[in-house]
Write an enzyme that holds these catalytic residues in place. Structure first.
Site, short mmCIF file in Angstrom:
data_model
loop_
_atom_site.label_atom_id
_atom_site.label_comp_id
_atom_site.label_asym_id
_atom_site.label_seq_id
_atom_site.Cartn_x
_atom_site.Cartn_y
_atom_site.Cartn_z
N HIS A 44 -13.42 68.31 158.76
CA HIS A 44 -14.34 67.17 158.69
C HIS A 44 -14.79 66.78 160.09
O HIS A 44 -14.11 65.99 160.76
CB HIS A 44 -13.65 65.97 158.06
CG HIS A 44 -13.22 66.18 156.65
ND1 HIS A 44 -13.90 65.65 155.59
CD2 HIS A 44 -12.17 66.86 156.12
CE1 HIS A 44 -13.29 65.99 154.46
NE2 HIS A 44 -12.24 66.73 154.76
N CYS A 62 -15.81 70.59 153.84
CA CYS A 62 -14.58 70.72 153.05
C CYS A 62 -14.85 71.30 151.66
O CYS A 62 -14.99 72.51 151.54
CB CYS A 62 -13.85 69.39 153.01
SG CYS A 62 -12.09 69.64 152.71
N GLU A 69 -17.09 64.81 160.84
CA GLU A 69 -17.54 63.41 160.90
C GLU A 69 -16.51 62.48 161.52
O GLU A 69 -16.86 61.45 162.10
CB GLU A 69 -17.94 62.90 159.51
CG GLU A 69 -16.84 62.80 158.46
CD GLU A 69 -16.59 64.11 157.72
OE1 GLU A 69 -17.10 65.15 158.17
OE2 GLU A 69 -15.89 64.09 156.69
N1 GLN Z 1 -10.59 69.59 146.79
C1 GLN Z 1 -10.57 70.48 147.91
C2 GLN Z 1 -9.18 70.75 148.42
O1 GLN Z 1 -8.27 70.02 148.13
C3 GLN Z 1 -11.43 69.93 149.04
C4 GLN Z 1 -10.92 68.68 149.63
C5 GLN Z 1 -11.94 67.93 150.41
O2 GLN Z 1 -13.14 68.11 150.22
N2 GLN Z 1 -11.49 67.03 151.28
O3 GLN Z 1 -8.95 71.70 149.14
#
Ligand code: GLN
Length: 541
Positions: A508, A382, A510
């Site tokens: 994600h 992410c 995970e």
């Molecule tokens: N801050 C970033 C976004 O909002 C990544 C979010 C995250 O890592 N879950 O896109």
């Protein structure tokens, strides 16, 4: 007829109620019964999405886009379930629904009260989950500790549930800490006795008590707990410290807890089958190799912030008989002293987790640069994906001061930008791009080799994304976006083909990782760390 097991906790929070709830589910599953699990969080937030992971631990995202308590992750991993938003019930959610009904006029003429209106709403939610999941047993864990003001309506609701569902269809399990005194080495059951008393004051008599103790409790402690708890000694179990949490169902079942629960719920006696689970536990406990991974993050002080990532790495490790040691490094350390980044040389891989806001991002970018330049296996999740794009834009494409508009709104090269549908959103709760979305994979890429499929689904939680204005430039310079959304406009996976293993995803992985069935991106990373360590020219998946 569905049966209900309710789990409460006493003395302190964080005694592993979630793991014990998951373990009860596992004991039932091992006997062929179908289960689901609900987590009740008595806080007033509508969901966990608006809480700081540093205070409360990670936000666990479900397929349907729920931003839930991290215990749901434990349930999903232990029980191999894909739960829904509705499996997490909070005070905020319940009151919001009751107040909306009141405004609509559903209670017209009546005074709206905690009992029965709030408790009815709670019971309705528990029963709805039970009915929709079509299971034999619904487990409900009440968060917090008995005696908390916020928890009272929930305890009252689960107390009432026995009246309607019947004695043989409801079971109350109470878990409390039994400390051992440093000086005398005595096991003290008094705090547990008090928490049972507190529970009784509310009208709940536990059927089972689980003592949480560093060691197996002795017979004297067990006798006392039974006597003061008004339960037979055979209904007292102990969850003592073990090497891996995945052993907990095994040690509790060995004490007879699985058989006791089945008997009490009127189920026929069945022999549990733990074959696959034991194979997995054995792989965790007896690794043949080891890799050391640097997790460069911002919430490094609280490992609960990264619990699913942690577990996904270990689960992937078990599949290749590898112990994965994770070192948490505060990204800001590298910003304060750039030479510090050299410590990454001592690791087998670099992992950059999710994150929000500017703090620590430059340090993470330094770590990514180091991994890229030194052919060190890299996985970014992410924010880790977005920061890898920024690093590539700056140092390979020569786009000076490239950044995300989340970090620097005035960057000359906003290679990561707010998603169009996020513009103008004012409410912070449940407004990110959430949950499972389809991703199309490009053939002949590492992604394709790992997932072995043209199409996958993975869970998301973000507001920002790769800015398409810079896509051509990055692709010309060798960055491969091997996973994209179905319409091709949203970048989901990146990789660098000339690197040993450089892989990152906007989603994600995970959240879909399960014991014995690791998520492919985590598996790929751990395997790459291992193969690099053993001197292979490229990773072998
Ligand atoms: N801050 C970033 C976004 O909002 C990544 C979010 C995250 O890592 N879950 O896109």
């Amino acid at each position: 007829m569905v049966k209900y097991v309710f789990v409460t906790g006493g003395v302190l929070s964080s005694v592993g109620k979630g793991i014990i709830t998951s373990s009860i589910g596992k004991m039932l599953q091992a006997r062929g019964f179908k289960v689901t699990a609900i987590k009740i969080d008595p806080y007033v937030n509508v969901d966990a999405g608006t809480m700081n992971p540093y205070m409360h631990g990670e936000v666990y995202v479900t397929d349907d886009g729920g931003e839930t308590d991290l215990d749901l992750g434990g349930y999903e991993r232990f029980l191999d379930l894909n739960l829904k938003k509705e499996n997490n019930i909070t005070t905020g959610m319940v009151y919001k629904a009751v107040i909306e009904k009141e405004r609509r006029g559903s209670f017209l003429g009546r005074c709206v009260q905690i009992v029965p209106h709030v408790t009815n709403e709670i019971k309705k939610r528990i029963r709805t989950v039970a009915k929709r999941s079509n299971v034999d047993v619904t487990l409900t864990e009440v968060g917090g500790t008995v005696g908390d003001i916020e928890g009272l309506p929930f305890l009252e609701a689960i107390r009432q549930m026995r009246l309607k569902e019947g004695y043989e269809n409801t079971l109350y399990v109470h878990i409390a800490l039994v400390p051992i005194l440093d000086v005398t080495k005595e096991m003290k059951t008094k705090p547990l006795q008090h928490s049972v008393n507190e529970l009784r004051r509310i009208g709940i008599q536990p059927d089972i008590i689980v003592a949480r103790c560093t060691k197996m409790i002795n017979s004297e402690a067990s006798r006392k707990i039974a006597l003061f708890g008004t339960i037979p000694e055979g209904a007292v179990f102990c969850s003592y410290n073990v090497e891996t949490i995945y052993e907990v169902p095994l040690i509790l079942d060995k004490q007879g807890m699985g058989g006791f629960i089945c008997k009490r719920l009127g189920f026929p006696e069945r022999k549990p089958d733990y074959k696959e689970w034991k194979d997995f536990v054995d792989a965790v406990l007896n690794p043949e190799h080891e890799v050391e991974i640097a997790l460069v993050g911002k919430y490094a002080g609280l490992t609960e912030s990264y619990v699913s990532m942690n577990e996904a790495l270990r689960i992937a490790g078990a599949t290749c008989r590898t112990k994965v040691s994770i070192r948490y490094i505060e990204a800001e350390k590298f910003e304060q002293n750039p030479k510090e980044v050299e410590i990454l040389r001592g690791f087998n891989g670099v992992f950059i987790p999710y994150g929000f806001g500017p703090r620590g991002t430059e340090g993470k970018i330094m770590a990514i640069k180091f991994a890229r330049e030194n052919n060190l296996p890299f996985l970014g999740i992410c924010y880790g994906f977005q920061l890898a794009v920024i690093e590539f834009a700056r140092h390979v494409c020569g786009l000076e001061n490239a950044n995300s508009t989340e970090i620097n709104p005035n960057s000359p090269h906003p290679v990561i930008d707010l998603m169009p549908e996020q513009r103008g959103i004012e409410y912070k709760g449940a407004t990110m791009r959430l949950g499972a979305h389809k991703i199309i994979l490009k053939p002949d890429t590492t992604a394709y080799a790992l997932y072995r499929s043209k199409e996958i689904y993975a869970r998301h939680r973000h507001r920002f994304e790769v800015n398409l204005d810079y896509l051509a430039k990055m692709e010309e310079n060798g960055l491969v976006f091997s996973g994209k959304s179905a319409d091709g406009r949203r970048m989901e996976i990146l990789e660098q083909p000339d690197h040993f293993f450089f892989f990152a995803s906007q989603f994600h992985g995970e959240f879909r990782s399960r014991p014995g069935r690791p998520d492919p991106e985590y598996y790929g990373f751990v395997k790459a760390c291992l193969d690099r360590k053993s001197g292979k020219p490229k990773p072998e998946f």
